[in-house]
Write a protein that holds these residues in place. Structure first.
Motif: not given
Length: 470
Positions: A40-41, A143-151, A156-157
């Motif tokens: 996450l960091d 899926g949305i969490f994987m696509i968007q660049p944050y954080p 971290g993919t």
């Protein structure tokens, strides 16, 4: 995956290892959470390059031995090898573009799967569709969490996927261990108490059980070999007129001919003991496009009287031979007989909830219970579990089962499910082991040919008359 593992391994096998499964599950769960939080960091402490090398080696080995597979196994190995090699290449790319492409591909896969599951749940409306809808929403959010660049801006993919894999694997092991501790029967299959009691006391009909002479086979059973047979009439193959071409749809759902008539295909199961599972509506259902959408709902108002066909010989003669079939050696005729005696008492037919394909799939689950542990008998250890998990077809069967349970069992899904389970119940040799055996056999054959050539050459020289002395 949990129910499929309970089916193939059996309750007794899992109950004896419930404590070890619990410890292993918690260990994997803690490791997965640690890897996920670590990513996450953006300061990655996980050995990502090591994961890339593992994927590359596994992908290369899979591609090297893929040609030794049979039928669908060969295609699955090629697909797995290519996917692993491409993933490893993106990991080794190491820059923003590699992480970005990997994130988009994984995110789109989650999004597509979640949307498909949500749509099917809302359309079919089976008994527990709200639970599946909740899981579908969670998958879309993932899926949305994987696509968007944050954080982490896509860095971290890979750790996210590794962490999620360990989390889900650990949670599944914990669920299995919790369920099997106090079970006397397997809730993943349909069996009655009398059959379960007979199985536990050893009073089963062992004479009807096919004798397994091996633990792995190079191919499917021969035509004269006793085996459980799954017959499938595909929508295209069973249509009376020429069908319109609709990719995927006419393979897994239905085919439409030039007259607008919809054909959904058919599935049946036949055993050497004389059991024939083939459910069909007693009165032909009107499958015109106008009424077909209404019939897709798995609600009780769509229940109609059904009937079970007498035998494959009678059904194929009245209709047509099956398009394809899958044959399995390793099955339990006693559990299949127990399932059939209960199931045939109810002849209700529902196009999506209780149809020919769902009947065959449930009968297949009952017949294959404990198949993985049965190969090794009382000596079955952790190797049976590890080998089953390492079989790619197990994951294919789990995904097919997930689609069918949340949507509807169709002949196409039943065909894929039976093919995948046949590879787990009747395991094939490891690809690298098969290639090694073939190479050694070729070397022995070449050495034998060289010896024969040398023998013939020496015999020819001895038959030549010596030169006359002057």
């Amino acid at each position: 995956m949990v129910k499929l593992m309970m089916i193939l391994l059996g309750v007794d096998y899992l109950r004896n290892r419930s404590r070890s499964l619990t410890v292993t599950g918690w260990l994997l769960l803690i490791i997965g959470i640690g890897v996920f939080v670590d990513a996450l960091d953006g300061a990655l402490g996980s050995p990502i390059a090591f994961v890339g090398w593992l994927l590359l080696i596994e992908g290369a080995l899979t591609l090297a031995v893929a040609w030794a597979g049979v039928g669908g196994q060969r295609k699955l190995r090629y697909a797995k090898g290519v996917a692993f090699v491409l993933t490893a290449a993106l990991i080794f790319e190491g820059n923003h573009h590699g992480h970005f492409v990997l994130s988009i591909l994984i995110g789109l896969a989650f999004l597509f799967d979640g949307l498909l599951q949500a749509t099917s749940a809302l359309v079919v409306r089976y008994r527990r569709y709200r639970v599946a809808l909740g899981f579908a929403i969670f998958e879309v959010l993932l899926g949305i969490f994987m696509i968007q660049p944050y954080p982490t801006h896509y860095k971290g993919t890979v750790p996210y996927c590794i962490g999620a894999f360990f989390i889900f694997a650990g949670w599944n092991l914990i669920l299995i261990a919790m369920r099997v501790r106090k079970l006397t029967s397997n809730p993943a299959v349909w069996v009655d108490s009398s059959a379960e009691a007979a199985s536990e006391t050893g009073k089963t009909n062992d004479a009807a059980r096919p004798a397994l002479q091996a633990r792995e086979w190079d191919g499917p059973p021969a035509d004269d070999e006793p085996a459980l047979t799954v017959h499938v009439w595909t929508p295209v193959g069973s249509s009376k007129a020429e069908t319109q071409w609709h990719p995927i749809v006419d393979r897994y759902i239905a085919a439409v001919d030039r007259n607008g008539v919809i054909s959904t295909g058919h599935a049946a199961l036949e055993s050497p003991e004389g059991i024939y599972v083939s459910l069909y509506p007693a009165v032909e259902i009107d499958r015109s496009p106008d009424d077909f959408a209404r019939l897709l709902r798995a609600t009780r108002e769509n229940d109609v009287p059904g009937m079970f066909q007498q035998s494959y010989a009678v059904e194929s003669k009245a209709w047509c031979p099956s398009t394809t079939r899958v044959r399995i050696r390793n099955y339990d005729p006693n559990r299949l007989d127990s399932f059939w005696r209960d199931y045939r008492e109810d002849t209700t037919y529902n196009l999506t909830h209780r149809n020919c394909s769902s009947s065959v799939s449930r009968a297949l689950d009952a017949a294959l219970e404990g198949a993985a542990g049965r190969l090794y008998g009382a000596r079955a250890g952790w190797g049976a579990l590890f080998r089953m998990i390492a079989t790619p077809e197990l994951w294919v069967a789990a995904q097919v089962r997930k689609r069918a349970v949340t949507m509807a069992w169709t002949p196409g899904l039943t065909l894929d499910y039976a093919r995948a389970l046949s590879m787990v119940a009747d395991p094939r040799p490891y690809g690298w082991l098969k290639v090694t055996r073939m190479a050694l056999a070729k070397m022995r054959e070449s050495r034998r040919a060289w010896r024969e050539e040398g023998t013939h050459a020496s015999d020819g020289r001895s038959n030549i008359d010596p030169p006359a002395r002057v």
